[in-house]
Scaffold this motif. Structure first.
Motif, PDB file in Angstrom:
ATOM      1  N   UNK A  16       0.924  -1.242   0.171  1.00 55.68           N
ATOM      2  CA  UNK A  16       0.026   0.061   0.066  1.00 55.68           C
ATOM      3  C   UNK A  16       0.949   1.256   0.030  1.00 55.68           C
ATOM      4  N   UNK A  17       1.811   1.187   0.941  1.00 53.07           N
ATOM      5  CA  UNK A  17       2.779   2.629   0.877  1.00 53.07           C
ATOM      6  C   UNK A  17       3.626   3.015  -0.335  1.00 53.07           C
ATOM      7  N   UNK A  18       3.977   1.664  -0.917  1.00 52.39           N
ATOM      8  CA  UNK A  18       4.944   1.893  -2.063  1.00 52.39           C
ATOM      9  C   UNK A  18       3.835   2.335  -3.312  1.00 52.39           C
ATOM     10  N   UNK A  19       3.163   1.765  -3.544  1.00 54.28           N
ATOM     11  CA  UNK A  19       2.093   2.057  -4.557  1.00 54.28           C
ATOM     12  C   UNK A  19       1.529   3.583  -4.392  1.00 54.28           C
ATOM     13  N   UNK A  20       1.310   3.927  -3.118  1.00 55.35           N
ATOM     14  CA  UNK A  20       1.027   5.223  -2.900  1.00 55.35           C
ATOM     15  C   UNK A  20       1.652   6.221  -3.368  1.00 55.35           C
ATOM     16  N   UNK A  21       3.121   6.001  -3.440  1.00 54.45           N
ATOM     17  CA  UNK A  21       4.259   6.807  -4.272  1.00 54.45           C
ATOM     18  C   UNK A  21       4.044   6.498  -5.689  1.00 54.45           C
ATOM     19  N   UNK A  22       3.992   5.136  -6.089  1.00 52.94           N
ATOM     20  CA  UNK A  22       4.199   4.900  -7.587  1.00 52.94           C
ATOM     21  C   UNK A  22       3.063   5.548  -8.221  1.00 52.94           C
ATOM     22  N   UNK A  23       1.858   5.570  -7.768  1.00 54.79           N
ATOM     23  CA  UNK A  23       0.750   5.928  -8.550  1.00 54.79           C
ATOM     24  C   UNK A  23       0.246   7.373  -8.164  1.00 54.79           C
ATOM     25  N   UNK A  24       0.906   8.155  -7.534  1.00 50.96           N
ATOM     26  CA  UNK A  24       0.788   9.489  -7.297  1.00 50.96           C
ATOM     27  C   UNK A  24       0.385  10.400  -8.442  1.00 50.96           C
ATOM     28  N   UNK A  25      -0.665  11.167  -8.256  1.00 47.32           N
ATOM     29  CA  UNK A  25      -1.056  12.234  -9.337  1.00 47.32           C
ATOM     30  C   UNK A  25      -0.628  13.448  -8.590  1.00 47.32           C
ATOM     31  N   UNK A  26      -0.556  14.493  -9.475  1.00 49.45           N
ATOM     32  CA  UNK A  26      -0.271  16.009  -8.720  1.00 49.45           C
ATOM     33  C   UNK A  26      -0.585  17.056  -9.741  1.00 49.45           C
ATOM     34  N   UNK A 295       6.995  12.940 -12.528  1.00 50.00           N
ATOM     35  CA  UNK A 295       6.708  13.149 -11.193  1.00 50.00           C
ATOM     36  C   UNK A 295       7.432  14.965 -11.169  1.00 50.00           C
ATOM     37  N   UNK A 296       8.247  15.242 -11.959  1.00 49.77           N
ATOM     38  CA  UNK A 296       8.945  16.476 -11.965  1.00 49.77           C
ATOM     39  C   UNK A 296       7.646  17.508 -12.492  1.00 49.77           C
ATOM     40  N   UNK A 297       6.895  17.129 -13.471  1.00 48.27           N
ATOM     41  CA  UNK A 297       5.853  17.773 -13.763  1.00 48.27           C
ATOM     42  C   UNK A 297       4.474  18.015 -12.795  1.00 48.27           C
ATOM     43  N   UNK A 326      18.569  19.958  -2.973  1.00 46.93           N
ATOM     44  CA  UNK A 326      18.193  19.093  -4.196  1.00 46.93           C
ATOM     45  C   UNK A 326      17.731  19.889  -5.236  1.00 46.93           C
ATOM     46  N   UNK A 327      16.796  20.861  -5.085  1.00 43.96           N
ATOM     47  CA  UNK A 327      16.056  21.797  -6.038  1.00 43.96           C
ATOM     48  C   UNK A 327      16.911  22.386  -6.967  1.00 43.96           C
ATOM     49  N   UNK A 328      18.047  23.007  -6.330  1.00 43.12           N
ATOM     50  CA  UNK A 328      18.828  23.763  -7.148  1.00 43.12           C
ATOM     51  C   UNK A 328      19.769  22.966  -7.871  1.00 43.12           C
ATOM     52  N   UNK A 329      20.618  22.081  -7.111  1.00 44.94           N
ATOM     53  CA  UNK A 329      21.352  21.466  -7.906  1.00 44.94           C
ATOM     54  C   UNK A 329      21.143  19.927  -8.602  1.00 44.94           C
ATOM     55  N   UNK A 330      19.800  19.646  -8.502  1.00 42.90           N
ATOM     56  CA  UNK A 330      19.184  18.386  -9.197  1.00 42.90           C
ATOM     57  C   UNK A 330      18.004  18.423  -9.857  1.00 42.90           C
ATOM     58  N   UNK A 331      17.163  19.498  -9.704  1.00 43.50           N
ATOM     59  CA  UNK A 331      16.086  19.722 -10.298  1.00 43.50           C
ATOM     60  C   UNK A 331      15.834  20.691 -11.547  1.00 43.50           C
ATOM     61  N   UNK A 332      16.616  21.905 -10.925  1.00 43.77           N
ATOM     62  CA  UNK A 332      16.493  23.102 -11.592  1.00 43.77           C
ATOM     63  C   UNK A 332      16.939  22.876 -13.105  1.00 43.77           C
ATOM     64  N   UNK A 664      10.941  10.541  -5.285  1.00 43.25           N
ATOM     65  CA  UNK A 664      12.368  11.347  -5.261  1.00 43.25           C
ATOM     66  C   UNK A 664      12.618  12.189  -6.374  1.00 43.25           C
ATOM     67  N   UNK A 665      12.217  13.431  -6.170  1.00 42.78           N
ATOM     68  CA  UNK A 665      12.226  14.091  -7.361  1.00 42.78           C
ATOM     69  C   UNK A 665      13.816  14.608  -7.464  1.00 42.78           C
ATOM     70  N   UNK A 666      14.584  14.669  -6.628  1.00 46.23           N
ATOM     71  CA  UNK A 666      16.046  14.857  -6.972  1.00 46.23           C
ATOM     72  C   UNK A 666      16.805  13.779  -7.837  1.00 46.23           C
ATOM     73  N   UNK A 667      16.417  12.484  -7.786  1.00 48.96           N
ATOM     74  CA  UNK A 667      16.789  11.497  -8.436  1.00 48.96           C
ATOM     75  C   UNK A 667      16.229  11.664  -9.791  1.00 48.96           C
ATOM     76  N   UNK A 668      14.821  12.041  -9.986  1.00 50.07           N
ATOM     77  CA  UNK A 668      14.497  12.265 -11.395  1.00 50.07           C
ATOM     78  C   UNK A 668      15.120  13.423 -11.973  1.00 50.07           C
ATOM     79  N   UNK A 669      15.445  14.461 -11.326  1.00 53.41           N
ATOM     80  CA  UNK A 669      16.023  15.697 -12.247  1.00 53.41           C
ATOM     81  C   UNK A 669      17.272  15.250 -12.438  1.00 53.41           C
ATOM     82  N   UNK A 670      18.059  14.225 -11.677  1.00 54.62           N
ATOM     83  CA  UNK A 670      19.514  13.737 -11.869  1.00 54.62           C
ATOM     84  C   UNK A 670      19.164  13.110 -13.078  1.00 54.62           C
ATOM     85  N   UNK A 671      18.283  12.144 -13.252  1.00 52.02           N
ATOM     86  CA  UNK A 671      18.278  11.271 -14.445  1.00 52.02           C
ATOM     87  C   UNK A 671      18.150  12.130 -15.827  1.00 52.02           C
TER      88      UNK A 671
END
Length: 728
Positions: A16-26, A295-297, A326-332, A664-671
């Motif tokens: 439940x907890x894992x899928x709560x993140x994986x299927x997030x909408x925002x 996720x970044x969007x 994280x925001x400045x160094x990995x997502x910006x 993990x939006x910083x990992x997303x930005x890093x990718x």
């Protein structure tokens, strides 16, 4: 090619907890965890709101979860059918991550036959206050059905409850107005509905919920549809948040579900037009990367001109909903190259919270701006002095993240300059950006030490990116970023005429410009930057190479409890060379033009086996440096680790009984950085861009768009040729 859909079949309560993140909408204003409509707080549903916080008692301050306007459950023949209490006959959930639409289909077997619930929901990317849901019921028998839906104000919190009072509105449009404990913010949620069949509706309150119930008997295999809408406003948004939320519902009921969905999808398509990355020859990589960009969007604050992104995005209250480096160094980079308006909002948040950073510096006896390790509104540092619990004594352990992570101010400067360099928007410097850079330089200047008889300045008693080693001297990354900050402040001061008249006057009134130039030139020219030793290894900090040189497995074998913290004064890694995450490698990645390529490779080979990668920020930095060293196939697994941080299971979700999971939006930005700058070899030089690609094996084509200095470029890279085309 990928189909832009994630699917899960069957049902496992343990996920439940894992899928709560994986299927997030925002949509940047709110994030809705991918939990089921019938879930209550023990199953961690959350509608997490951006930029609004509350504190109760001695608990950590954290962002608010709104009352849940998606709550819906079904009663059949007098029996409540909901997961996990009643196991399903069939169950499926799906996320269309092209358009941010979550759907489910669940069939239960009853004594008289099978009944199915299907639903799909989204939070509007066009109207960020609005949540929309279609709920369908059909059965293969004449079922006696009651659908109960409304607003659940008994919300899940980590350190709550945050609402001291809750008022209910029992009307055709349901309502909740909740008041927070600390600052008495109002949070209003209204909910309305439309059915495609005649029915009788009843309204009431129960268990901190305001509910509407409808009763009907199904025809065999006929579909019964309920369109549901909810709207969230807070007193930070407007004066009368209940009025605004009701108004949203009235408009939505007039427009209808399909119109709302179509506008929502069109808005998503416009985002993907500028940001989709095509990878031919590796569908797994393409799916993982674009899912990361989804996720970044989903967490980008498009609704405001000054707000940043929390370390866990909008997936819940973990890490206090605070903004990290994280925001400045990995997502910006992602936002600067695909949606500059969002990037500007992220940078403006730091500029607007300058006073909070100055107050923090002053509280420690420093000058300038000491930006928070965990930033909430106004630059308030939410970080505690005790962030870890000793697993043996059960007592809080003193940590020094708040006091000694001084590299955050340089990340703020890096973010401002990165934004200006990519977008060409220098106006932000005249809107406080220039003063922010100068204040950060003043902070580092007040940290400088010089030993008697020495010429070099040093910075002592810090924590670098590697958090397992606290209170070290001359961390290479920290010192080089301090030098960078001095250099950027000098650029401002020496080119002060490039600023607006108002900003020039402000700087001249605040500072002795000539004196600052002299001081910052001295600091930048004489600050100690560690050099490679005789083996070519750059020491992470003074004395690092004299620590015990061992392996990760050996250190792990010394744990007496699997939940022990590896760092701090007595952690199993603290007196060894085992590090949490990329540190020297981050330094080299940022300043690779200053370091010989052979030295880069030697440090990669030295530090990678000694890096536990205990942070999701780590892998992308190794991947970037492997690409810069011309070794893309070694970069690839680190890229996939970053890109898959939220699509693959296995992340840390619990610390004892405390939930620490989330996206993990910083990992997303890093990718994204690895794909575009690493494998794609994207480089900027003034107004020109160039590419020096290093595609990994199997990649036949890499294709993407970027925005750079008011122009849009289409970049296509194949094994045979590379092409940059200006399209606007």
């Amino acid at each position: 090619m990928i189909d832009w859909k994630l699917k899960e079949t069957n049902y496992d309560e343990n996920r439940i907890a894992y899928l709560g993140n994986k299927f997030l909408i925002g949509n940047g204003y709110m994030g809705v965890r991918g939990t089921l409509a019938e879930y209550e707080k023990e199953h961690l549903p959350a509608i997490n709101l951006a930029g609004i916080y509350d504190r109760v008692g001695d608990g950590w301050r954290e962002p608010l979860n709104a009352p849940n306007g998606f709550f819906t459950c079904i009663v059949v023949d007098g029996k409540i059918l909901r997961l996990p209490e009643i196991p399903p006959k069939n169950h499926r959930i799906e996320l269309d991550y092209r358009h941010g639409i979550f759907s489910r289909s669940t069939t239960w077997k009853t004594d008289r036959g099978s009944i199915t619930v299907e639903s799909e929901r989204f939070v509007s990317m066009k109207n960020v206050h609005l949540g929309v849901m279609k709920y369908k019921v059909f059965a293969d028998f004449h079922a006696d059905v009651q659908v109960v839906y409304g607003i659940d104000a008994d919300v899940w919190d980590i350190n709550g409850p945050h609402y001291d009072s809750v008022e209910f509105v029992e009307d055709d449009v349901l309502g909740v107005v909740a008041t927070t404990h600390e600052k008495h913010y109002k949070v209003a949620v209204s909910a309305g509905d439309k059915t495609n069949f005649p029915c009788e509706k009843k309204i009431g309150t129960k268990d901190k919920k305001v509910l509407k119930s409808i009763n009907f008997v199904t025809d065999i295999n006929a579909s019964y549809e309920i369109d549901r809408y909810f709207s969230v406003y807070t007193s930070k948004d407007c004066g009368d948040c209940l009025y605004e939320s009701v108004n949203d519902i009235d408009k939505s009921l007039l427009c209808g579900y399909e119109d709302a969905k179509e506008v929502h999808k069109e808005t998503w398509e416009a985002l993907w037009k500028d940001s989709e990355v095509v990878i031919e020859g590796d569908d797994c990589a393409m799916e993982a990367l674009n899912y990361s960009l989804y996720h970044l969007h989903s967490i980008a604050p498009r609704h405001t001109d000054s707000l940043s992104i929390a370390a866990r995005g909008l997936s819940g209250q973990t890490y206090k909903g605070a903004v990290f480096w994280d925001t400045e160094m990995f997502m910006l980079d992602f936002y600067s190259m695909t949606n500059p308006a969002v990037a500007r909002s992220l940078v403006k948040y730091r500029i607007d919270s300058l006073e909070g950073a100055k107050e923090k510096a002053e509280s420690y006896g420093y000058k300038g701006a000491f930006y928070p390790w965990e930033s909430q509104e106004g630059g308030f540092d939410a970080c505690s002095d005790y962030n870890v619990v000793d697993v043996f004594t059960k007592r809080p352990m003193r940590t020094f993240f708040k006091d000694k992570q001084v590299h955050i101010s340089s990340a703020v400067v890096y973010g401002i300059r990165r934004y200006v360099d990519i977008t060409g928007d220098k106006s932000i410097l005249s809107e406080g950006g220039a003063v922010t850079i100068i204040e950060c330089a003043l902070f580092y200047y007040s940290l400088l030490l010089r030993r008697a008889g020495a010429t070099a300045y040093e910075i002592h008693d810090v924590i670098g990116p590697d958090e397992y080693h606290e209170r070290v001297n001359n961390n290479g990354y920290t010192n080089r970023m301090a030098k960078y900050t001095f250099e950027k402040a000098l650029e401002i001061l020496k080119n002060i005429n490039d600023l607006s008249e108002g900003e020039r006057n402000k700087i001249n009134s605040l500072y002795d410009v000539n004196k600052l130039i002299e001081q910052f030139e001295d600091a930048a020219g004489n600050i100690f930057i560690p050099k490679p030793d005789r083996n070519g290894i750059i020491p992470q900090f003074d004395g690092y190479l004299k620590l015990e040189d061992t392996t990760i497995d050996v250190v792990k074998s010394r744990l007496l409890d699997p939940k022990e913290y590896w760092g701090g004064a007595y952690g199993v890694a603290s007196q060894t060379q085992i590090i949490k995450q990329a540190d020297v490698v981050t330094l080299i990645s940022l300043f690779s033009n200053e370091i010989d390529s052979e030295i880069q490779k030697k440090n990669l080979n030295y530090y990678e086996p000694r890096t536990e990668h205990g942070s999701s920020l780590s892998a992308c930095m190794y991947s970037l440096l492997y690409c810069k060293c011309g070794i893309p196939d070694k970069a690839y697994p680190f890229f996939m680790k970053s890109a898959s941080a939220d699509i693959a299971p296995g992340g840390k979700e619990w610390a004892g009984l405390v939930y620490i999971g989330g996206t993990h939006p910083a990992a997303a930005g890093g990718a994204y950085m690895v794909a575009i700058k690493g494998f794609g070899g994207l480089q900027f030089n003034g107004d020109e861009i160039s590419i020096n690609p290093k595609l990994p094996k199997g990649w036949k084509k890499l294709s993407y768009k970027i925005k750079y200095r008011n122009k849009i470029y289409q970049i296509d890279i194949t094994e045979e040729k590379s092409e940059i085309k200006e399209i606007k």
